[in-house]
Structure formats: structure tokens, C-alpha cells
Scaffold this motif. Structure first.
Motif, PDB file in Angstrom:
ATOM      1  N   ARG A  14       6.361   3.574   6.860  1.00 12.89           N
ATOM      2  CA  ARG A  14       5.341   3.310   5.839  1.00 12.89           C
ATOM      3  C   ARG A  14       4.991   1.818   5.860  1.00 12.89           C
ATOM      4  NH1 ARG A  14       9.551   5.853   3.293  1.00 12.89           N
ATOM      5  NH2 ARG A  14       9.963   4.108   1.876  1.00 12.89           N
ATOM      6  N   PRO A  15       3.705   1.467   5.853  1.00 13.11           N
ATOM      7  CA  PRO A  15       3.334   0.043   5.925  1.00 13.11           C
ATOM      8  C   PRO A  15       4.004  -0.807   4.844  1.00 13.11           C
ATOM      9  CG  PRO A  15       1.380   1.435   6.092  1.00 13.11           C
ATOM     10  CD  PRO A  15       2.527   2.342   5.777  1.00 13.11           C
ATOM     11  N   GLU A  16       4.262  -0.173   3.680  1.00 12.64           N
ATOM     12  CA  GLU A  16       4.852  -0.979   2.596  1.00 12.64           C
ATOM     13  C   GLU A  16       6.336  -1.289   2.850  1.00 12.64           C
ATOM     14  OE1 GLU A  16       3.131   1.758   2.256  1.00 12.64           O
ATOM     15  OE2 GLU A  16       4.370   3.347   1.379  1.00 12.64           O
ATOM     16  N   GLN A  17       6.927  -0.662   3.874  1.00 13.99           N
ATOM     17  CA  GLN A  17       8.325  -0.995   4.189  1.00 13.99           C
ATOM     18  C   GLN A  17       8.431  -2.311   4.949  1.00 13.99           C
ATOM     19  OE1 GLN A  17       9.092   2.874   6.072  1.00 13.99           O
ATOM     20  NE2 GLN A  17      11.026   2.932   4.973  1.00 13.99           N
ATOM     21  N   MET A  41       5.822  -5.718   6.497  1.00  9.13           N
ATOM     22  CA  MET A  41       4.515  -6.364   6.592  1.00  9.13           C
ATOM     23  C   MET A  41       4.270  -6.742   8.048  1.00  9.13           C
ATOM     24  SD  MET A  41       2.044  -8.548   6.676  1.00  9.13           S
ATOM     25  CE  MET A  41       2.781 -10.118   7.172  1.00  9.13           C
ATOM     26  N   ASP A  54       0.781  -6.760   9.176  1.00  7.97           N
ATOM     27  CA  ASP A  54      -0.658  -6.976   9.276  1.00  7.97           C
ATOM     28  C   ASP A  54      -0.982  -8.334   9.904  1.00  7.97           C
ATOM     29  OD1 ASP A  54      -3.438  -7.027   6.899  1.00  7.97           O
ATOM     30  OD2 ASP A  54      -3.300  -6.477   9.029  1.00  7.97           O
ATOM     31  N   ASP A  88      12.670   2.435   0.428  1.00  9.51           N
ATOM     32  CA  ASP A  88      11.944   1.166   0.412  1.00  9.51           C
ATOM     33  C   ASP A  88      12.939   0.040   0.731  1.00  9.51           C
ATOM     34  OD1 ASP A  88       9.824   2.185  -2.375  1.00  9.51           O
ATOM     35  OD2 ASP A  88       9.564   2.361  -0.183  1.00  9.51           O
ATOM     36  N   LYS A 113      -0.947  -2.687  11.873  1.00 12.11           N
ATOM     37  CA  LYS A 113      -1.256  -1.855  10.696  1.00 12.11           C
ATOM     38  C   LYS A 113      -2.455  -0.968  11.005  1.00 12.11           C
ATOM     39  CE  LYS A 113      -1.958  -2.317   5.708  1.00 12.11           C
ATOM     40  NZ  LYS A 113      -2.312  -3.255   4.619  1.00 12.11           N
TER      41      LYS A 113
END
Ligand code: 6LW
Length: 487
Positions: free
Chosen positions: A57-60, A62, A64, A110, A325
């Protein structure tokens, strides 16, 4: 039975391994590639199957627009009281964190952050306490292997960070792992840097906080003086005891293009080396402290290797990866084809072009794929990073379509050859050996390019060459009939 190294091909560096529920599980670093931290399982330490990723998951994590070879550095995987823990570093944001799961085939938690610096974090679970270890400097500025005790439910530090070992004097002291074996604490690390000077060293103590006594014959494992020899860069390993009670190190290493050509373009892979403990509690590796290509291991099984890859026999969410991302809506998956929606982001950008790839696992392969476009450009790329990649593509022109072979090496962005194409579809083929890639379109050779300019020695960084499909421009590109065969 006899096995051949590397046991995992494709760039899966910084391997960490644990044993749980009757199987071995391995994690590797992934840098700017997403999903992050590829996971593998094995019944015998020789045959490994990728099962997925820990950071899905991208929120796990960074990633970008991060720099190539930034992002996810070395992980450590451990199993304690029915729960898997995976600790790693986002080297771009300089954060050490761990995730956990009770189902290694499912989602991971997370991130839980730990307020200790450095890279190559590791965990030791010991008598109800949990120790967090990394390289770097402690709370008093002392550099070396640094340790603190943490609350594993929150990541909170319970003790100051303290330097517990300074290594054997090699540069770049990294990859610390602590093991408690027969009541003794063994602290193993890598020194020398992850290139030709790489080595594994270790020390031991009766206390988890030391003082640690260095093994008298460090490095215990290195190929730095094994020459001429194709396997080099041996270091950054994890110790594991197998089901038969035998010990092994799983570590990273790479294979030069050729005995006399010190270039490696396939990145760092996983090597398995036997270890033996002697009567006075020290351990040695291999027969002479260097990594060989072949070893014997107890067990009645054969080493198997997958050499034929298609869209149908690969899993989109396991065998393929993206850059940084990705925009999910730009990828449409079917059993026997993939449709990519290109954007203005190109392969030259430190960003997320519409791009999906598999790691190049071996030197010699033959690749074929059909591509159909409505506009813009789409094709195959042998990609090391945004500065070094070779592209064979179909692109729309004002007056029709053409194939192009583009070689990007540093600041040189060279269109090697072009060829008019009668319609919106072309068959793209790449043939590779240790030294060069040969590119053809619809059976016509467009040109070739040297592998060595996609090597880590030229490109720098910590990754390896990947075989990518991409689309650029506000377009739709359909890929079918994908066949990748390693020799
Ligand atoms: C890894 C560290 C290293 O975290 O490179 O050179 C980093 N050594 O051990 C990326 O592989």
C-alpha cells in the motif's frame, strides 16, 4: 544433493531469512520499486518461490518521485510468537520502521517507526525483550552497530541507543544481525561496501549488550581475494539453521559478465553458503571462507528453476513491479494481455511512468511481445534507471507508425535506428547473452547494445536491470503474446 548458486536470481539483494510453521521465508530490499520488499518461501533453502510483498500500500512507504536506488533498503524478517515482523529503512526519508502480520500471505500492518537512525535495521527477540539493531551512531555519537530495547507494540525506545560493536575495521559496517545460539549472543555484520570488497564479519558475547569479542579470523566469508572468479561482492547475510540442524548463511553477491570483465548488470542476488560451528563456539563458512558456485546440502530434492514466463503463467501482483507510485487506473489486466494507458511521464523521469517490469534473472534470454498503440509510444525497455535504459518501441508519427531503437546511456540519448511500420501493431523481440542485447521488430534487426552500460559499475546504485513494458503519451497500448525464455 548438489545445488548451484545463486539460489534466487534477479536483483533481490540484502536477503533476510527466518523459519516459521515448517517453512523458510526470505525478504529482500526493493528501493524505488513498488510493491516493496519482495517475499519468498522455501521448503529447503534452495528452491524459492515468490509469495508477494510486504509493502503493498502506498501509505506504508513514501516512494513518490524518490531517487533511483533510494527508498526501501535492507530488510530483516523475523518470526516471534506466531507473528511475522519485517523491519526496514526508507533511505530517502531516513525512517526506520517495521510492519507485522499474522498471515505472511496477506496484508501487513501500517508502519511502526523507531526513533533510531542508521540503515539495515534488525530485531532480536530474547526472553520477552525485543532489541532493535542498526548501523549508524548511538545517542552519544559513537559509530558502529547500535542497539536499543523497544516496546514491540509501539516501537517506543525503552533504553538509549548504544554502540555495541565497531566491527573488524572494514569500511561501511552494515547489515547487523544478532542471534542467541546455545546461550551465546552472536553479532554478524557486513563490511567493505557492497561491491568487490564486501565481506561478512562477526563477534560474540555472553551479554546482549556486550562486550563483543571479534571472531579471530574475520572476515568469515568474502570473495574479495577470490580471483579470477565470476561470483563477487559476497556480503550482507543472515544466518539460518535448517530442519536437519545444519547452519547456512544466505547473503548477497553478484556475477560478473565474464571472468575478465568486472561489470555486473543483473544486480545483487541471493547465495547460499554452508556454515559449521566448531567445538569452541566459533563458526566458519564454506570450505575456505569464500562463496563457491556449487555446494552439497542434506535433503532428497532437486533444484528447480522457472525459465519460461508468459502473461498466463505469472501473477500480476507478485511477479511484476512498478516504479515508485503507479496510477492503478493506467493498468488494465487480463489473463493473456495487459493494456497500459500512457501519460506525459517518460522513462527518463524520476517519477512513475506507465511501466511494469520483471527483474532480468539471467544473462541469456529470448523475449517476444506484440504491441498495439493508438498514439504516442509503447514498447519494451531494458531498464537500469532513468539515465540508463534501452528501449525498443512502436510510435505514432504524423504519417503513420514507426519502430525505434533508443539507447540511453548517461547524457547520451541516441536513436540507434528507426523503421516504418505498416500498421498499429508490431512484434518486438530481444535476444540477450552476457555481452549484448539484440533488438528486432517484425523479424527485422534494428540493432544491438552492450550489457555493460546497464551495469551497476556504470549506472551506480543498488538495483539491477529489469525487463519492462511501458507506454508514453496520452495513449492506450495493448501488449499480447508475451514470451520470455531464459536459456
Ligand atoms: C543496504 C546496505 C548496503 O541497505 O546497501 O552497501 C544498501 N550496503 O547493506 C542497499 O542494498
Amino acid at each position: 544433493m548438489k545445488y548451484q548458486n545463486p539460489v534466487i536470481k534477479g536483483f533481490y539483494p540484502d536477503p533476510s531469512v527466518c523459519f516459521a510453521n515448517g517453512k523458510y521465508y526470505l525478504a529482500a530490499s526493493s528501493f524505488q520499486y513498488f510493491p516493496g520488499v519482495p517475499l519468498f518461501e522455501s521448503d529447503d533453502l534452495v528452491n524459492w518461490t515468490q509469495t508477494g510483498f510486504a509493502l503493498t500500500r502506498p501509505e506504508q512507504v513514501m516512494l513518490d518521485k524518490i531517487n533511483s536506488s533510494g527508498g526501501v533498503f535492507a530488510p530483516t524478517i523475523r518470526f516471534n510468537n506466531g507473528r511475522f515482523y519485517l523491519v526496514t529503512t526508507n533511505d530517502t526519508t531516513h525512517q526506520n520502521f517495521y510492519v507485522w502480520t499474522d498471515d505472511i500471505y496477506g496484508e501487513w500492518s501500517d508502519p511502526i517507526y523507531v526513533d533510531q537512525g542508521g540503515i539495515d535495521p534488525s530485531l532480536l527477540f530474547d526472553d520477552g525483550r525485543v532489541y532493535f539493531i542498526s548501523n549508524g551512531t548511538d545517542d552519544n555519537g559513537n559509530a558502529g552497530v547500535v542497539q536499543c530495547e523497544i516496546d514491540i507494540t509501539t516501537g517506543r525506545k525503552l533504553t538509549p541507543s548504544r554502540c555495541i560493536w565497531c566491527g573488524s575495521g572494514g569500511r561501511f559496517l552494515e547489515s547487523p544481525h544478532m542471534y542467541k545460539i546455545n546461550g551465546i549472543y552472536y553479532l554478524m555484520a557486513a563490511e567493505g561496501g557492497t561491491e568487490y570488497g564486501h565481506m561478512i564479519t562477526y563477534s560474540r558475547s555472553e551479554s546482549v549488550w556486550g562486550p563483543f569479542t571479534s571472531y579471530p579470523h574475520n572476515p568469515v566469508l568474502t570473495n574479495r581475494n577470490k580471483a579470477p572468479y565470476v561470483i563477487q561482492g559476497i556480503g550482507h547475510g543472515d544466518l539460518i539453521q535448517d530442519k536437519n540442524g545444519n547452519w547456512h548463511i544466505l547473503c548477497l553477491g553478484f556475477r560478473q559478465l565474464h571472468l575478465w570483465m568486472a561489470f555486473h548488470h543483473l544486480g545483487r542476488k541471493v547465495f547460499l553458503i554452508p556454515v559449521k560451528f566448531d567445538d569452541d563456539g566459533w563458526f566458519t563458512a564454506s570450505t575456505d571462507g569464500t562463496c563457491d558456485e556449487y555446494y552439497d546440502i542434506d535433503g532428497d530434492f532437486t533444484q528447480k528453476e522457472k525459465k519460461h514466463y508468459t502473461f498466463e503463467n505469472t501473477l500480476w501482483n507478485t511477479d511484476w513491479q512498478y516504479l515508485r507510485k503507479p496510477v492503478p487506473g493506467n493498468y488494465i489486466f487480463d489473463k493473456n494481455k495487459i493494456t497500459l494507458k500512457g501519460t506525459e511521464i517518460t522513462l527518463d523521469d524520476t517519477d512513475s511512468p506507465t511501466f511494469i517490469c520483471m527483474h532480468q534473472r539471467d544473462f541469456r534470454f529470448r523475449l517476444g511481445v506484440k504491441v498495439t498503440i493508438d498514439s504516442g509510444e509503447a514498447g519494451v525497455t531494458l531498464y537500469h534507471c532513468e539515465n540508463e535504459h534501452y528501449d525498443i518501441a512502436l510510435r505514432k508519427k504524423d504519417d503513420g507508425f514507426e519502430a525505434v531503437l533508443r539507447l540511453n546511456i548517461g547524457g547520451i540519448k541516441h536513436e540507434q535506428n528507426k523503421m516504418p511500420i505498416s500498421g498499429e501493431t508490431a512484434s518486438l523481440n530481444v535476444t540477450a547473452d552476457n555481452f549484448s542485447y539484440i533488438f528486432t521488430v517484425n523479424g527485422v534487426m534494428l540493432g544491438n547494445a552492450d550489457c555493460k552500460y546497464l551495469s551497476s559499475e556504470v549506472c551506480g546504485g543498488f538495483t539491477g536491470t529489469v525487463i519492462g513494458l511501458y507506454a508514453v503519451g496520452d495513449n492506450t497500448a495493448e501488449f499480447t503474446d508475451f514470451e520470455l525464455n531464459y536459456e
